[in-house]
Design an enzyme around this catalytic site. Structure first.
Site, mmCIF file in Angstrom:
data_model
loop_
_atom_site.group_PDB
_atom_site.id
_atom_site.type_symbol
_atom_site.label_atom_id
_atom_site.label_comp_id
_atom_site.label_asym_id
_atom_site.label_seq_id
_atom_site.Cartn_x
_atom_site.Cartn_y
_atom_site.Cartn_z
ATOM 1 N N THR A 131 0.851 -1.197 0.000
ATOM 2 C CA THR A 131 0.000 0.000 0.000
ATOM 3 C C THR A 131 0.878 1.235 0.000
ATOM 4 O OG1 THR A 131 -1.433 1.466 1.291
ATOM 5 C CG2 THR A 131 -0.403 -0.275 2.515
ATOM 6 N N ILE A 132 0.501 2.200 -0.816
ATOM 7 C CA ILE A 132 1.281 3.439 -0.814
ATOM 8 C C ILE A 132 1.125 4.147 0.530
ATOM 9 C CG2 ILE A 132 1.123 3.765 -3.314
ATOM 10 C CD1 ILE A 132 -0.851 6.110 -2.665
ATOM 11 N N ASP A 133 0.035 3.833 1.268
ATOM 12 C CA ASP A 133 -0.227 4.537 2.526
ATOM 13 C C ASP A 133 0.698 4.114 3.674
ATOM 14 O OD1 ASP A 133 -2.242 5.778 1.187
ATOM 15 O OD2 ASP A 133 -3.883 4.707 2.167
ATOM 16 N N ARG A 168 2.773 32.929 -3.426
ATOM 17 C CA ARG A 168 1.503 32.276 -3.111
ATOM 18 C C ARG A 168 1.616 31.254 -2.000
ATOM 19 N NH1 ARG A 168 -0.227 30.815 -9.209
ATOM 20 N NH2 ARG A 168 -1.731 32.484 -9.430
ATOM 21 N N MET A 175 -2.482 11.342 -0.920
ATOM 22 C CA MET A 175 -3.327 10.279 -0.361
ATOM 23 C C MET A 175 -2.917 9.969 1.071
ATOM 24 S SD MET A 175 -4.323 7.556 -3.284
ATOM 25 C CE MET A 175 -5.685 7.920 -4.399
ATOM 26 N N GLY A 176 -3.763 9.280 1.766
ATOM 27 C CA GLY A 176 -3.527 8.952 3.175
ATOM 28 C C GLY A 176 -4.832 9.151 3.910
ATOM 29 N N ARG A 273 -0.215 6.625 -7.158
ATOM 30 C CA ARG A 273 -0.309 5.160 -7.255
ATOM 31 C C ARG A 273 0.205 4.635 -8.592
ATOM 32 N NH1 ARG A 273 -5.943 3.924 -4.627
ATOM 33 N NH2 ARG A 273 -6.418 2.998 -6.639
#
Ligand code: F6P
Length: 346
Positions: A131-133, A168, A175-176, A273
């Site tokens: 999982t990328i998380d 700015r 993600m997460g 992903r």
């Protein structure tokens, strides 16, 4: 032995490397290996798969795929055999009907929970943590995470220069859902001024104070926010569909309203992903795939492969799914952010 491999849940860079490693390892032992199409879906909705749920795999089918993103088997996070009713007994029956003797399940916490349930029916399963998380417990890291952090950091670097040119505030959403690992690590590496993670509900006043302080002597700021981060006493931002989304936009509106600062948002979302896995993720994936086949050869029946540097180890699937690995508030990366003066929203 006759085994199958399945990729479940959201995809992550490194899935194809795992598949290649498992296939070559299994073939090397004289085993037969197939891939299950689209996660567990092909076993749950067989009428959608007239060609059958299995893709036969051999050396030729996995040639040249180590560096490819995605999964050649397909995946889904929409078909869960545990919900709304547990149909894992039926799935095990299906697997046995295909003369399969064991399953390698590559996925995150959802997939590991399914794996654990399947193993309880007496069907041998070895889990591989993806999982990328990076929110799966029991392993120092999941594959996919390194690539996601690397890409997010590159994006933050690019946004830095344009934020500076325009004076700015740039708010970058990564993600997460429940765990802020990607935001924390890419935010630190990309030298963000504010990092907001789900584990620390943020006070808008703290974020605004940091941005005002930056405005007075620098004129621009970088904010990294995890999609699951939310203000104190409020909940996650959701899209109309009910899916998680809008964390950056909500913060941009609040900042603009309160300060009038020129503030823009960028949502990295699924870009994190996709793409080719980093060398590190390829190595984890190749090591995990080979270790999973070795686990079956050693007679392991309900374990997950985990990274325990410098080695891989095995732990019971049940243990791996007991807790979600969120960011501990006293971990070194959080302490580092505080030492550097990064605002964490508290
Ligand atoms: O892989 C986990 C994850 O990346 C979460 O961070 C995110 O909320 C989810 O997948 C989104 O998945 P999808 O949009 O594919 O349903």
């Amino acid at each position: 032995m006759k085994i199958a491999i399945v990729t479940g849940g959201g995809d992550a860079p490194g899935l194809n490397a795992v598949i290649r490693s498992a296939v070559l390892s299994a073939v090397g032992l004289g085993w037969t290996i197939s891939g299950l199409r689209d996660g567990m879906r092909s076993l749950m909705v067989p009428q959608d798969y007239p060609e059958g749920p299995l893709i036969p795999l051999n050396q030729d089918s996995v040639r040249g795929i180590t560096f490819l993103g995605g999964t050649i088997l397909g995946t889904t996070n929409q078909a869960n055999p545990l919900e709304p009713v547990d149909c894992t007994a039926q799935i095990v029956e299906n697997l046995r009907a295909h003369q399969l003797e064991a399953l390698l399940m590559v996925g995150g916490d959802g997939t590991m929970a399914i794996a654990s349930r399947i193993a309880k029916h007496g069907f041998p399963v070895v889990g591989i943590p993806k999982t990328i998380d990076n929110d799966l417990d029991g392993t120092v890291v999941t594959f996919g995470f390194d690539t996601a952090v690397e890409f997010a950091t590159q994006c933050i670097d690019r946004l830095h220069s344009t934020a500076q040119s325009h004076g700015r505030v740039m708010v970058v959403e990564v993600m997460g859902r429940y765990a802020g690992w990607i935001a924390l690590e890419s935010g630190l590496a990309g030298t963000a001024d504010v990092i907001l993670i789900p584990e620390i509900p943020y006070k808008l006043e703290s974020v605004l104070a940091k941005l005002q302080e930056r405005r007075s002597h620098r004129g621009f700021s970088l904010v990294v926010i995890a999609e699951g981060a939310h203000p104190i006493n409020e909940s996650y931002s959701k899209e109309k569909s009910g899916r998680l989304g809008g964390a950056a936009q909500r913060l941009v509106s609040a900042i603009s309203e309160a300060t009038g600062l020129d503030t823009r948002s960028v949502v990295l979302g699924h870009l994190l992903r996709g793409g080719t896995p980093s060398a590190r993720d390829r190595l984890y994936s190749l090591r995990f795939g080979a270790a999973a086949v070795r686990a079956l050869a050693e007679g392991r029946r309900a374990d997950m492969v985990a990274l325990d540097p410098p080695n891989v180890r095995y732990l019971p699937l049940e243990e791996a799914t007991r807790h979600m690995k969120t960011v501990p508030l006293d971990c070194d990366s959080v302490l580092t952010a505080r030492s550097l003066g990064t605002c964490l929203g508290d």
